[in-house]
Write a protein that holds these residues in place. Structure first.
Motif, short mmCIF file in Angstrom:
data_model
loop_
_atom_site.label_atom_id
_atom_site.label_comp_id
_atom_site.label_asym_id
_atom_site.label_seq_id
_atom_site.Cartn_x
_atom_site.Cartn_y
_atom_site.Cartn_z
N ARG A 39 -33.94 -17.22 -8.95
CA ARG A 39 -34.20 -17.61 -7.56
C ARG A 39 -33.26 -18.74 -7.12
NH1 ARG A 39 -39.79 -17.15 -9.69
NH2 ARG A 39 -40.81 -15.35 -8.70
N GLN A 40 -33.10 -19.73 -7.97
CA GLN A 40 -32.28 -20.90 -7.63
C GLN A 40 -30.83 -20.50 -7.35
OE1 GLN A 40 -32.12 -23.82 -10.77
NE2 GLN A 40 -30.42 -24.95 -9.83
N PHE A 41 -30.27 -19.67 -8.23
CA PHE A 41 -28.85 -19.36 -8.10
C PHE A 41 -28.57 -18.22 -7.12
CE2 PHE A 41 -28.79 -22.06 -11.80
CZ PHE A 41 -27.62 -22.77 -11.62
N ALA A 42 -29.64 -17.65 -6.55
CA ALA A 42 -29.45 -16.69 -5.46
C ALA A 42 -29.22 -17.38 -4.13
CB ALA A 42 -30.67 -15.77 -5.36
N ARG A 43 -29.39 -18.69 -4.10
CA ARG A 43 -29.26 -19.41 -2.83
C ARG A 43 -27.85 -19.40 -2.28
NH1 ARG A 43 -32.58 -24.69 -4.98
NH2 ARG A 43 -34.63 -23.69 -5.17
N THR A 44 -26.88 -19.15 -3.14
CA THR A 44 -25.49 -19.21 -2.70
C THR A 44 -25.05 -17.98 -1.92
OG1 THR A 44 -23.21 -19.54 -3.48
CG2 THR A 44 -24.62 -18.19 -4.85
N PHE A 45 -25.82 -16.88 -1.99
CA PHE A 45 -25.36 -15.61 -1.43
C PHE A 45 -25.57 -15.52 0.08
CE2 PHE A 45 -26.82 -14.05 -5.80
CZ PHE A 45 -25.56 -14.21 -6.34
N GLU A 46 -24.65 -14.85 0.73
CA GLU A 46 -24.83 -14.51 2.14
C GLU A 46 -25.95 -13.47 2.27
OE1 GLU A 46 -23.43 -15.73 4.75
OE2 GLU A 46 -21.64 -16.76 4.00
N ASP A 47 -26.68 -13.55 3.36
CA ASP A 47 -27.75 -12.58 3.60
C ASP A 47 -27.18 -11.19 3.88
OD1 ASP A 47 -30.55 -11.98 3.96
OD2 ASP A 47 -30.19 -11.93 6.12
N TYR A 48 -26.02 -11.15 4.49
CA TYR A 48 -25.41 -9.89 4.94
C TYR A 48 -24.56 -9.25 3.85
CZ TYR A 48 -22.39 -6.72 7.61
OH TYR A 48 -21.70 -5.61 8.07
N ASP A 49 -24.65 -7.93 3.75
CA ASP A 49 -23.84 -7.15 2.82
C ASP A 49 -22.95 -6.20 3.61
OD1 ASP A 49 -23.21 -5.98 0.12
OD2 ASP A 49 -24.14 -4.20 1.02
N HIS A 50 -21.62 -6.42 3.53
CA HIS A 50 -20.73 -5.64 4.38
C HIS A 50 -20.64 -4.18 3.94
CE1 HIS A 50 -17.88 -6.14 1.05
NE2 HIS A 50 -17.15 -5.20 1.61
N ARG A 51 -20.87 -3.92 2.65
CA ARG A 51 -20.74 -2.55 2.15
C ARG A 51 -21.79 -1.62 2.76
NH1 ARG A 51 -22.90 0.33 -1.98
NH2 ARG A 51 -24.20 -1.46 -2.53
N THR A 52 -23.02 -2.13 2.89
CA THR A 52 -24.10 -1.31 3.46
C THR A 52 -24.42 -1.66 4.91
OG1 THR A 52 -25.75 -2.89 2.61
CG2 THR A 52 -25.17 -1.02 1.19
N ASP A 53 -23.78 -2.70 5.44
CA ASP A 53 -24.03 -3.18 6.80
C ASP A 53 -25.51 -3.53 6.99
OD1 ASP A 53 -23.32 -3.91 9.40
OD2 ASP A 53 -23.79 -1.92 10.21
N GLU A 54 -26.09 -4.19 5.98
CA GLU A 54 -27.49 -4.58 6.01
C GLU A 54 -27.64 -6.05 5.64
OE1 GLU A 54 -30.15 -3.19 6.98
OE2 GLU A 54 -29.81 -1.03 7.00
N SER A 55 -28.74 -6.63 6.06
CA SER A 55 -29.11 -7.98 5.65
C SER A 55 -30.26 -7.89 4.65
CB SER A 55 -29.54 -8.82 6.85
OG SER A 55 -28.45 -9.02 7.73
N PHE A 56 -30.16 -8.67 3.59
CA PHE A 56 -31.19 -8.63 2.55
C PHE A 56 -32.56 -8.95 3.14
CE2 PHE A 56 -33.48 -10.39 -1.16
CZ PHE A 56 -33.29 -9.36 -2.08
N SER A 57 -32.61 -9.90 4.04
CA SER A 57 -33.88 -10.32 4.63
C SER A 57 -34.50 -9.26 5.53
CB SER A 57 -33.68 -11.62 5.42
OG SER A 57 -32.73 -11.44 6.45
N ALA A 58 -33.74 -8.21 5.86
CA ALA A 58 -34.26 -7.15 6.72
C ALA A 58 -34.74 -5.93 5.93
CB ALA A 58 -33.18 -6.71 7.71
N LEU A 59 -34.69 -6.00 4.59
CA LEU A 59 -34.99 -4.83 3.78
C LEU A 59 -36.40 -4.82 3.22
CD1 LEU A 59 -31.58 -4.37 1.94
CD2 LEU A 59 -32.45 -3.17 3.95
N GLY A 60 -37.24 -5.74 3.66
CA GLY A 60 -38.64 -5.69 3.28
C GLY A 60 -38.92 -6.15 1.86
N VAL A 61 -38.28 -7.24 1.45
CA VAL A 61 -38.49 -7.77 0.10
C VAL A 61 -39.52 -8.90 0.15
CG1 VAL A 61 -37.41 -8.75 -1.96
CG2 VAL A 61 -36.10 -7.19 -0.48
N HIS A 62 -40.48 -8.85 -0.73
CA HIS A 62 -41.51 -9.89 -0.85
C HIS A 62 -41.46 -10.49 -2.25
CE1 HIS A 62 -45.40 -11.95 -0.47
NE2 HIS A 62 -45.68 -11.48 -1.67
#
Length: 266
Positions: A39-62
């Motif tokens: 969890r801690q080292f995931a903080r560096t990543f951008e929310d957006y993924d250009h390959r799939t044109d999706e945002s991680f926060s929009a994919l329904g992860v809990h």
């Protein structure tokens, strides 16, 4: 909380479950810190993924937090299985974050896949290790109690008895030199387990039993992307606190790559 895992539990398509078990590690302990490190080292990543044109926060992860671990491994795995089963019954995809590799046994028992795929430096086909039948070294053998077949990708270490067992028809070993030309193809539902020690220690030194001659982080990313569409569950295990975050950041990246690739294939 895993960054971007902002969905409500009842609306989630993916549910993160931390499993900080750290009982049987045979060389470098510390997997109890794995879920928090990921969890801690995931903080560096951008929310957006250009390959799939999706945002991680929009994919329904809990992020459901951690299932507190205790020393009775069999009892803990039974409890953890129930937690993962609840995720499956809610029609969500479990994302299990270990903890030692033994936690995958609970995941497999909950999901009941046809195929178990492990990215792993070790065969994990032992009957027991140091008298312990529920060890990180027995995971693939236990998975075959449920799954019909197992693939161990990146394997380069095992006892003589394990290599003999691996020659049977229900086990396929893809050694590191073969990974580049291997195209994953499976019949049935897949459980994908990533032991971070599949990576060469140059990429992920923070793990319990590092084994040189392993996979690059790029190769592991490609494998996760290719396998994700066939998978109904994912775990990342064996991350510990014995490095500067290399293993944790790789584990976090592979978890995100699984979600992006899986959601893109839906």
């Amino acid at each position: 909380m895993l960054p971007g895992a902002t969905a409500d539990r009842e609306d989630a398509a993916y549910v993160v479950v931390g499993a900080p078990l750290d009982v049987s590690t045979s060389f470098q302990p510390g997997t109890r810190f794995g879920p928090d490190r990921v969890r801690q080292f995931a903080r560096t990543f951008e929310d957006y993924d250009h390959r799939t044109d999706e945002s991680f926060s929009a994919l329904g992860v809990h992020d459901a937090g951690d299932v507190h671990a205790w020393d009775d491994t069999a009892e803990y795995l039974d409890y953890l299985r129930g937690t993962v089963t609840d995720v499956v019954w809610d029609d969500a995809v479990p994302l299990l974050v270990g903890g030692e590799h033994t936690v995958s046994v609970a995941g497999v028992r909950a999901v009941e896949p046809d195929v178990f795929v492990a990215l792993d430096a070790h065969l994990d086909l032992r009957e027991e290790y140091d008298g312990n039948p529920l060890s990180h070294s027995t995971v693939t053998r236990h998975a075959l109690d449920t799954a019909e077949e197992a693939y161990v990708v990146g394997a380069r270490s095992g006892s003589e008895a394990e290599w003999e067992r691996a020659r049977e028809a229900d086990v396929t070993v893809v050694e590191p030199d073969e990974v580049g030309s291997w195209s994953p193809s499976f019949d049935g539902e897949v459980y994908l387990s990533v032991d971070v020690d599949a990576a060469d220690p140059a990429f992920a030194p923070g793990t319990g039993t590092p084994e040189p001659g392993g996979l690059s982080s790029r190769a592991m990313r490609r494998l996760v992307r290719d396998i994700a569409p066939a998978a109904s569950a994912f775990d990342i295990v064996e991350v510990n606190d014995r490095d500067d975050g290399q293993a944790a950041v790789l584990g976090a990246k592979l978890l995100r790559e699984f979600v992006f690739a899986h959601a893109d294939s839906a």
